[in-house]
Design a protein around this motif. Structure first.
Motif, PDB file in Angstrom:
ATOM      1  N   LEU A  98      -5.117  44.329 -12.746  1.00 30.16           N
ATOM      2  CA  LEU A  98      -4.130  45.111 -13.505  1.00 30.16           C
ATOM      3  C   LEU A  98      -4.675  45.492 -14.883  1.00 30.16           C
ATOM      4  O   LEU A  98      -4.474  46.617 -15.350  1.00 30.16           O
ATOM      5  CB  LEU A  98      -2.835  44.309 -13.668  1.00 30.16           C
ATOM      6  CG  LEU A  98      -2.063  43.989 -12.382  1.00 30.16           C
ATOM      7  CD1 LEU A  98      -0.890  43.068 -12.686  1.00 30.16           C
ATOM      8  CD2 LEU A  98      -1.576  45.263 -11.705  1.00 30.16           C
ATOM      9  N   LYS A  99      -5.371  44.559 -15.519  1.00 26.04           N
ATOM     10  CA  LYS A  99      -5.950  44.841 -16.832  1.00 26.04           C
ATOM     11  C   LYS A  99      -7.057  45.886 -16.729  1.00 26.04           C
ATOM     12  O   LYS A  99      -7.120  46.819 -17.548  1.00 26.04           O
ATOM     13  CB  LYS A  99      -6.498  43.546 -17.433  1.00 26.04           C
ATOM     14  CG  LYS A  99      -6.993  43.697 -18.866  1.00 26.04           C
ATOM     15  CD  LYS A  99      -7.426  42.341 -19.433  1.00 26.04           C
ATOM     16  CE  LYS A  99      -7.921  42.508 -20.876  1.00 26.04           C
ATOM     17  NZ  LYS A  99      -8.358  41.207 -21.450  1.00 26.04           N
ATOM     18  N   LYS A 100      -7.901  45.776 -15.737  1.00 25.58           N
ATOM     19  CA  LYS A 100      -9.023  46.693 -15.551  1.00 25.58           C
ATOM     20  C   LYS A 100      -8.559  48.133 -15.391  1.00 25.58           C
ATOM     21  O   LYS A 100      -9.170  49.070 -15.918  1.00 25.58           O
ATOM     22  CB  LYS A 100      -9.834  46.259 -14.330  1.00 25.58           C
ATOM     23  CG  LYS A 100     -11.038  47.149 -14.032  1.00 25.58           C
ATOM     24  CD  LYS A 100     -11.794  46.632 -12.809  1.00 25.58           C
ATOM     25  CE  LYS A 100     -12.989  47.525 -12.485  1.00 25.58           C
ATOM     26  NZ  LYS A 100     -13.724  47.033 -11.284  1.00 25.58           N
ATOM     27  N   TYR A 101      -7.426  48.336 -14.673  1.00 29.21           N
ATOM     28  CA  TYR A 101      -6.958  49.686 -14.374  1.00 29.21           C
ATOM     29  C   TYR A 101      -5.730  50.091 -15.217  1.00 29.21           C
ATOM     30  O   TYR A 101      -5.034  51.043 -14.889  1.00 29.21           O
ATOM     31  CB  TYR A 101      -6.671  49.820 -12.871  1.00 29.21           C
ATOM     32  CG  TYR A 101      -7.948  49.675 -12.057  1.00 29.21           C
ATOM     33  CD1 TYR A 101      -8.881  50.706 -12.014  1.00 29.21           C
ATOM     34  CD2 TYR A 101      -8.232  48.496 -11.385  1.00 29.21           C
ATOM     35  CE1 TYR A 101     -10.069  50.565 -11.305  1.00 29.21           C
ATOM     36  CE2 TYR A 101      -9.416  48.338 -10.668  1.00 29.21           C
ATOM     37  CZ  TYR A 101     -10.330  49.380 -10.634  1.00 29.21           C
ATOM     38  OH  TYR A 101     -11.511  49.233  -9.933  1.00 29.21           O
ATOM     39  N   HIS A 102      -5.502  49.317 -16.303  1.00 29.40           N
ATOM     40  CA  HIS A 102      -4.474  49.657 -17.311  1.00 29.40           C
ATOM     41  C   HIS A 102      -3.066  49.758 -16.712  1.00 29.40           C
ATOM     42  O   HIS A 102      -2.291  50.638 -17.077  1.00 29.40           O
ATOM     43  CB  HIS A 102      -4.838  50.973 -18.015  1.00 29.40           C
ATOM     44  CG  HIS A 102      -6.270  51.018 -18.479  1.00 29.40           C
ATOM     45  ND1 HIS A 102      -6.739  50.239 -19.511  1.00 29.40           N
ATOM     46  CD2 HIS A 102      -7.340  51.721 -18.023  1.00 29.40           C
ATOM     47  CE1 HIS A 102      -8.032  50.474 -19.687  1.00 29.40           C
ATOM     48  NE2 HIS A 102      -8.422  51.358 -18.797  1.00 29.40           N
ATOM     49  N   ASN A 135      -0.575  53.671  -3.208  1.00 32.25           N
ATOM     50  CA  ASN A 135      -1.671  53.773  -2.226  1.00 32.25           C
ATOM     51  C   ASN A 135      -3.030  53.685  -2.908  1.00 32.25           C
ATOM     52  O   ASN A 135      -3.938  52.992  -2.434  1.00 32.25           O
ATOM     53  CB  ASN A 135      -1.567  55.086  -1.451  1.00 32.25           C
ATOM     54  CG  ASN A 135      -0.405  55.113  -0.478  1.00 32.25           C
ATOM     55  OD1 ASN A 135       0.030  54.063   0.008  1.00 32.25           O
ATOM     56  ND2 ASN A 135       0.110  56.288  -0.182  1.00 32.25           N
ATOM     57  N   LYS A 136      -3.176  54.399  -4.023  1.00 29.96           N
ATOM     58  CA  LYS A 136      -4.445  54.374  -4.766  1.00 29.96           C
ATOM     59  C   LYS A 136      -4.757  52.957  -5.253  1.00 29.96           C
ATOM     60  O   LYS A 136      -5.900  52.500  -5.176  1.00 29.96           O
ATOM     61  CB  LYS A 136      -4.373  55.333  -5.971  1.00 29.96           C
ATOM     62  CG  LYS A 136      -4.471  56.812  -5.617  1.00 29.96           C
ATOM     63  CD  LYS A 136      -4.341  57.672  -6.867  1.00 29.96           C
ATOM     64  CE  LYS A 136      -4.485  59.143  -6.566  1.00 29.96           C
ATOM     65  NZ  LYS A 136      -5.843  59.517  -6.125  1.00 29.96           N
ATOM     66  N   ALA A 137      -3.739  52.270  -5.747  1.00 29.13           N
ATOM     67  CA  ALA A 137      -3.935  50.917  -6.265  1.00 29.13           C
ATOM     68  C   ALA A 137      -4.385  49.962  -5.163  1.00 29.13           C
ATOM     69  O   ALA A 137      -5.336  49.184  -5.348  1.00 29.13           O
ATOM     70  CB  ALA A 137      -2.654  50.418  -6.913  1.00 29.13           C
ATOM     71  N   LYS A 168       3.401  61.565 -24.462  1.00 27.07           N
ATOM     72  CA  LYS A 168       2.854  60.784 -25.584  1.00 27.07           C
ATOM     73  C   LYS A 168       2.811  59.303 -25.222  1.00 27.07           C
ATOM     74  O   LYS A 168       3.468  58.462 -25.847  1.00 27.07           O
ATOM     75  CB  LYS A 168       3.689  61.029 -26.853  1.00 27.07           C
ATOM     76  CG  LYS A 168       3.786  62.488 -27.279  1.00 27.07           C
ATOM     77  CD  LYS A 168       2.412  63.055 -27.639  1.00 27.07           C
ATOM     78  CE  LYS A 168       2.501  64.441 -28.268  1.00 27.07           C
ATOM     79  NZ  LYS A 168       2.960  65.487 -27.359  1.00 27.07           N
ATOM     80  N   PHE A 169       2.048  58.977 -24.189  1.00 30.40           N
ATOM     81  CA  PHE A 169       1.893  57.586 -23.774  1.00 30.40           C
ATOM     82  C   PHE A 169       0.548  57.464 -23.061  1.00 30.40           C
ATOM     83  O   PHE A 169      -0.073  58.470 -22.686  1.00 30.40           O
ATOM     84  CB  PHE A 169       3.038  57.156 -22.841  1.00 30.40           C
ATOM     85  CG  PHE A 169       3.077  57.905 -21.534  1.00 30.40           C
ATOM     86  CD1 PHE A 169       2.539  57.342 -20.384  1.00 30.40           C
ATOM     87  CD2 PHE A 169       3.634  59.177 -21.457  1.00 30.40           C
ATOM     88  CE1 PHE A 169       2.564  58.043 -19.177  1.00 30.40           C
ATOM     89  CE2 PHE A 169       3.661  59.877 -20.259  1.00 30.40           C
ATOM     90  CZ  PHE A 169       3.127  59.310 -19.121  1.00 30.40           C
ATOM     91  N   LYS A 170       0.096  56.232 -22.891  1.00 28.95           N
ATOM     92  CA  LYS A 170      -1.213  55.989 -22.278  1.00 28.95           C
ATOM     93  C   LYS A 170      -1.058  55.851 -20.764  1.00 28.95           C
ATOM     94  O   LYS A 170      -0.268  55.047 -20.283  1.00 28.95           O
ATOM     95  CB  LYS A 170      -1.847  54.739 -22.880  1.00 28.95           C
ATOM     96  CG  LYS A 170      -2.243  54.928 -24.341  1.00 28.95           C
ATOM     97  CD  LYS A 170      -2.839  53.667 -24.930  1.00 28.95           C
ATOM     98  CE  LYS A 170      -3.195  53.887 -26.403  1.00 28.95           C
ATOM     99  NZ  LYS A 170      -3.719  52.657 -27.030  1.00 28.95           N
ATOM    100  N   LEU A 171      -1.844  56.636 -20.056  1.00 31.22           N
ATOM    101  CA  LEU A 171      -1.806  56.625 -18.596  1.00 31.22           C
ATOM    102  C   LEU A 171      -2.627  55.470 -18.036  1.00 31.22           C
ATOM    103  O   LEU A 171      -3.654  55.085 -18.601  1.00 31.22           O
ATOM    104  CB  LEU A 171      -2.360  57.936 -18.046  1.00 31.22           C
ATOM    105  CG  LEU A 171      -1.572  59.210 -18.323  1.00 31.22           C
ATOM    106  CD1 LEU A 171      -2.449  60.432 -18.122  1.00 31.22           C
ATOM    107  CD2 LEU A 171      -0.347  59.299 -17.414  1.00 31.22           C
ATOM    108  N   SER A 172      -2.183  54.956 -16.901  1.00 23.17           N
ATOM    109  CA  SER A 172      -3.027  54.030 -16.150  1.00 23.17           C
ATOM    110  C   SER A 172      -4.109  54.840 -15.432  1.00 23.17           C
ATOM    111  O   SER A 172      -4.043  56.073 -15.346  1.00 23.17           O
ATOM    112  CB  SER A 172      -2.198  53.256 -15.121  1.00 23.17           C
ATOM    113  OG  SER A 172      -1.841  54.110 -14.040  1.00 23.17           O
ATOM    114  N   THR A 173      -5.096  54.155 -14.906  1.00 25.32           N
ATOM    115  CA  THR A 173      -6.181  54.835 -14.179  1.00 25.32           C
ATOM    116  C   THR A 173      -5.631  55.638 -13.008  1.00 25.32           C
ATOM    117  O   THR A 173      -6.028  56.790 -12.787  1.00 25.32           O
ATOM    118  CB  THR A 173      -7.191  53.800 -13.664  1.00 25.32           C
ATOM    119  OG1 THR A 173      -7.716  53.073 -14.771  1.00 25.32           O
ATOM    120  CG2 THR A 173      -8.333  54.476 -12.903  1.00 25.32           C
TER     121      THR A 173
END
Length: 375
Positions: free
Chosen positions: A9-13, A252-254, A218-223
């Motif tokens: 979870l940390k690796k892919y934000h 599915n991607k996760a 205006k927010f940070k996207l996950s991978t």
């Protein structure tokens, strides 16, 4: 939570606990003022100062990203009555005439009487004072260029071939008006939709505002969210984190990435629907341990989007100092995602006293809102 899950979870934000809530709240509040990514569309609907008309039969419609629903409805003695409720797949068609003819045929299948029509049309429209909407964008990856910039009520009236009084509203406005019609109480009303797409409406002074919250960026996207943006376009960024037509793809991607990273072991690449994620099938995993880790990943992704949506609603509710806020919760994705509603309401009540907010769910809210605007 297992260590390998936390690392993934940390690796892919995607870790919900690493979400900067203060920054998110600050940025969303600023956007409500600056309106850079939020269209904050004018609806020409104001706080009600007269009673609803009783015993007036109307046709009510609800057009969403997947289905078209309709019924005959009327209001009497603080009760809402429906008959002849029907549902079909949305008749999307890039041919303008065929599209509006299909809508007219659906109206006629509900009633041949020349009744007034309240129409919840869940796509971005520029509204006018007559409550007709010019279609600006269908969003949700729907390609209908030849229908853009047409006025919904005007074209539907032509296709019906009788001078119907038709009023157009979108889904967040319909949910808001629907809960007002149902409760008929004084207070602050906010509506929140999470279905194929997402949106919010609330009162700013006397004006009912269609936030078009899908556009917030205006927010940070996950991978995985970033991958969705790269595969489509950069419009409606927030909707692509949680809207029903996108979130299954993110899950599915996760899982496929977790399989590639050997955090879990799948029998084959997954391409599940959102409905299948309601109770993820054991048959896709090589062992029980993989299923347990996959469920942790799925739960974390659901919690992340629930928190972000909750923070939006906290900001909006705090715009109004009313004693009680009635928050209408609506949408198929909201109801389908395991634990989503629990995480959403928990986060809201961390910021707002539970005594000051009433969470409202109801059947047919969009149709009730369509009736409210018709009467």
């Amino acid at each position: 939570m297992k260590n390998e899950t936390k690392s993934f979870l940390k690796k892919y934000h995607t870790d919900p606990y690493l979400l900067n809530e203060k920054e998110f709240l600050k940025n969303f509040k600023l956007e409500l003022v600056k309106k850079n990514s939020l269209k904050m569309a004018k609806t020409y609907i104001y706080k009600r100062n007269k009673p609803y008309q009783e015993n007036k039969k109307c046709i009510v419609l609800d057009a969403g990203g997947t289905n078209l629903r309709g019924a005959i409805a009327y209001y009497k003695n603080k009760h809402i009555y429906f008959s002849n409720i029907k549902q079909i797949k949305m008749p999307f068609n890039n041919d303008k005439n065929k599209f509006y003819r299909a809508l007219a045929n659906f109206v006629n299948s509900i009633s041949r009487e020349h009744l007034d029509i309240g129409f919840c049309f869940s796509f971005l429209c520029k509204m006018n004072k007559d409550l007709d909407g010019e279609i600006i964008d269908f969003g949700k990856n729907i390609k209908m260029k030849n229908v853009l910039h047409t006025y919904v009520a005007k074209e539907l009236r032509k296709a019906l071939r009788y001078p119907a009084k038709i009023k157009i509203i979108n889904d967040s406005i319909a949910a808001n008006l629907g809960i007002q019609l149902e409760l008929d109480k004084k207070g602050n009303y906010v509506s929140y939709i999470l279905g194929t797409g997402t949106n919010i409406s609330y009162y700013e002074h006397n004006d009912l505002i269609n936030v078009e919250s899908a556009g917030f960026n205006k927010f940070k996207l996950s991978t995985f969210e970033q991958e969705i943006i790269n595969e489509t376009n950069k419009t409606d960024m927030f909707e692509k984190t949680c809207g029903g037509m996108y979130f299954a793809t993110i899950l599915n991607k996760a899982l496929n990435q977790a399989n590639k990273d050997q955090i879990i072991h799948l029998k084959k690449k997954v391409n599940l629907t959102l409905k299948e994620y309601e109770s993820i099938p054991s048959s896709i995993f090589k062992n029980q341990e993989s299923k347990l880790i996959a469920k942790e990943i799925i739960n974390a992704l659901i919690k992340r989007i629930a928190i972000m949506n909750a923070l939006m609603l906290v900001t909006i509710i705090n715009q109004n100092k009313a004693q009680t806020t009635y928050l209408a919760l609506e949408g198929t994705t909201l109801k389908k995602l395991p634990n989503f509603k629990r995480y959403l309401t928990q986060k809201i009540t961390q910021h707002i006293k539970p005594s000051k907010i009433k969470f409202i769910e109801s059947n047919n809210l969009n149709l009730k809102g369509a009736l409210a605007i018709a009467i």
